[in-house]
Design an enzyme around this catalytic site. Structure first.
Site, PDB file in Angstrom:
ATOM      1  NE  ARG A   1      -3.750  -2.116   2.756  1.00 56.24           N
ATOM      2  CZ  ARG A   1      -3.443  -3.134   3.247  1.00 56.24           C
ATOM      3  NH1 ARG A   1      -2.247  -3.330   3.919  1.00 56.24           N
ATOM      4  NH2 ARG A   1      -4.522  -4.115   3.521  1.00 56.24           N
TER       5      ARG A   1
ATOM      6  CE  LYS B   1      -6.300  -0.687   4.871  1.00 57.23           C
ATOM      7  NZ  LYS B   1      -7.502  -0.857   4.228  1.00 57.23           N
TER       8      LYS B   1
ATOM      9  CG  HIS C   1      -4.781   1.115  -3.758  1.00 58.31           C
ATOM     10  ND1 HIS C   1      -4.125   0.896  -2.365  1.00 58.31           N
ATOM     11  CD2 HIS C   1      -5.946   0.416  -3.866  1.00 58.31           C
ATOM     12  CE1 HIS C   1      -4.879   0.130  -1.653  1.00 58.31           C
ATOM     13  NE2 HIS C   1      -5.759  -0.206  -2.492  1.00 58.31           N
TER      14      HIS C   1
ATOM     15  NE  ARG D   1      -3.186  -3.322  -1.239  1.00 59.14           N
ATOM     16  CZ  ARG D   1      -2.720  -4.213  -0.457  1.00 59.14           C
ATOM     17  NH1 ARG D   1      -1.302  -4.327  -0.447  1.00 59.14           N
ATOM     18  NH2 ARG D   1      -3.514  -4.815   0.309  1.00 59.14           N
TER      19      ARG D   1
ATOM     20  CG  HIS E   1      -6.579  -8.381   1.398  1.00 57.58           C
ATOM     21  ND1 HIS E   1      -6.738  -8.716   0.092  1.00 57.58           N
ATOM     22  CD2 HIS E   1      -6.548  -7.041   0.982  1.00 57.58           C
ATOM     23  CE1 HIS E   1      -6.456  -7.820  -0.828  1.00 57.58           C
ATOM     24  NE2 HIS E   1      -6.371  -6.889  -0.133  1.00 57.58           N
TER      25      HIS E   1
ATOM     26  CE1 TYR F   1      -6.586  -6.678  -6.962  1.00 60.11           C
ATOM     27  CE2 TYR F   1      -6.849  -8.079  -4.934  1.00 60.11           C
ATOM     28  CZ  TYR F   1      -6.574  -6.753  -5.624  1.00 60.11           C
ATOM     29  OH  TYR F   1      -6.321  -5.555  -5.023  1.00 60.11           O
TER      30      TYR F   1
END
Length: 296
Positions: free
Chosen positions: A147, A171, A239, A242, A265, A274
């Site tokens: 990210r 995150k 992004h 990514r 994730h 994806y």
């Protein structure tokens, strides 16, 4: 009744004139469905949930988009909510009327041949720090799937070329290890050599701006936009690279759970977008190539 509701939308909820007109049109269609083609009103007390479901089903059969169906559902739900709150109805028949889901937009990505061409065109036969760094940023994001914030927060100690890995803080401060391919490790060391020659003062930050300070979001976005200027993609952002990394991984048959871990994730459901991207490309190729698909 409908006119009173539209006044409520305009004066109390401050809805735009465009939205008010759209709701007026939607409710006129509902009136015609309930009472015939000449109807302009209907008795809200006589309307049931089954009536509303039948109306939305009839509208869907016309091939309307999910966005239009959602707006018409919202028009009915908002109307009956207003009538119930105003004390004009004892019950709200639209309370359990489900909202149609909008399809999740597929993320933009750079086609593999475009990103490889961009990287191949920008050789590293230069000692210019800015040129090497800017090209290196594209390769690093494309090769790791980080990210934007993860790249900007990297410390120099997080990037270990001897082990071929980068320690990423994602995150909720969740850490993960992402592998660095050998060629990228060489480019990391080239970038570091030019960086350290340009800026004598040591810094913890891995990625530096022209000033010698840690790079910020604005500078990174500007570099990526310039570097991707020749790419055939609607958005040219970090992004997007990514998404390009993940799409390439899935396209080349990487396990979905591995892609999930590399991207950081928390849920496999997030990564599954994806697979939809790859299937969309498969569908397009089929439509272009298969003789039966091309038949009218």
């Amino acid at each position: 009744m409908i006119e009173r509701f539209l006044t409520y939308l305009r004066c109390e909820l401050n809805y735009s004139a465009h939205t008010v007109r759209a709701y007026e049109h939607d409710l006129l269609l509902l009136a015609r469905f309930l009472n015939g083609e000449e109807a302009t009103e209907f008795d809200p007390a006589a309307v049931t949930l089954s009536d509303l479901r039948a109306w939305i089903s009839e509208q869907a059969s016309r091939g309307l988009t999910a966005r239009t169906l959602r707006r018409r559902t919202l028009a009915a739900r908002t109307l009956f909510h207003f009538l119930r709150r105003a004390g004009l109805l004892e019950r709200n028949p639209a309370a359990d009327l489900p909202l149609p889901r909008l399809p999740a937009p597929l993320p933009a990505f750079v086609r593999e041949e475009d990103i490889e061409r961009i990287l191949d065109e920008q050789t590293l036969d230069t000692e210019c720090f800015e040129e090497v760094r800017d090209r290196f940023i594209i390769e690093f994001l494309y090769s790791t799937g980080l990210r934007r914030a993860e790249l900007l927060s990297l410390r120099d100690a997080d990037v270990d070329t001897s082990k071929g890995e980068v320690k990423v803080t994602g995150k909720r401060n969740k850490q993960r290890l992402v592998p660095l391919p050998p060629e990228l490790c060489e480019h990391v060391e080239r970038y570091r050599r030019l960086r350290d020659a340009r800026f004598a003062e040591a810094t913890e930050a891995f990625l530096l701006a022209d000033s010698g300070r840690a790079m910020n979001n604005e500078a990174l976005s500007r570099i990526v936009k310039i570097q991707l200027s020749s790419a055939n993609v609607s958005r040219k952002t970090p992004h997007v690279l990514r998404h390009t990394f993940a799409t390439a991984m899935v396209r080349h048959e990487a396990r979905l759970d591995s892609v999930k871990e590399l991207l950081g994730h928390s849920s496999l459901a997030t990564t599954q977008i994806y697979t939809h991207l790859s299937f969309r490309e498969l569908q397009q190729n089929y439509q272009l190539a298969h003789p039966r698909a091309a038949k009218k």
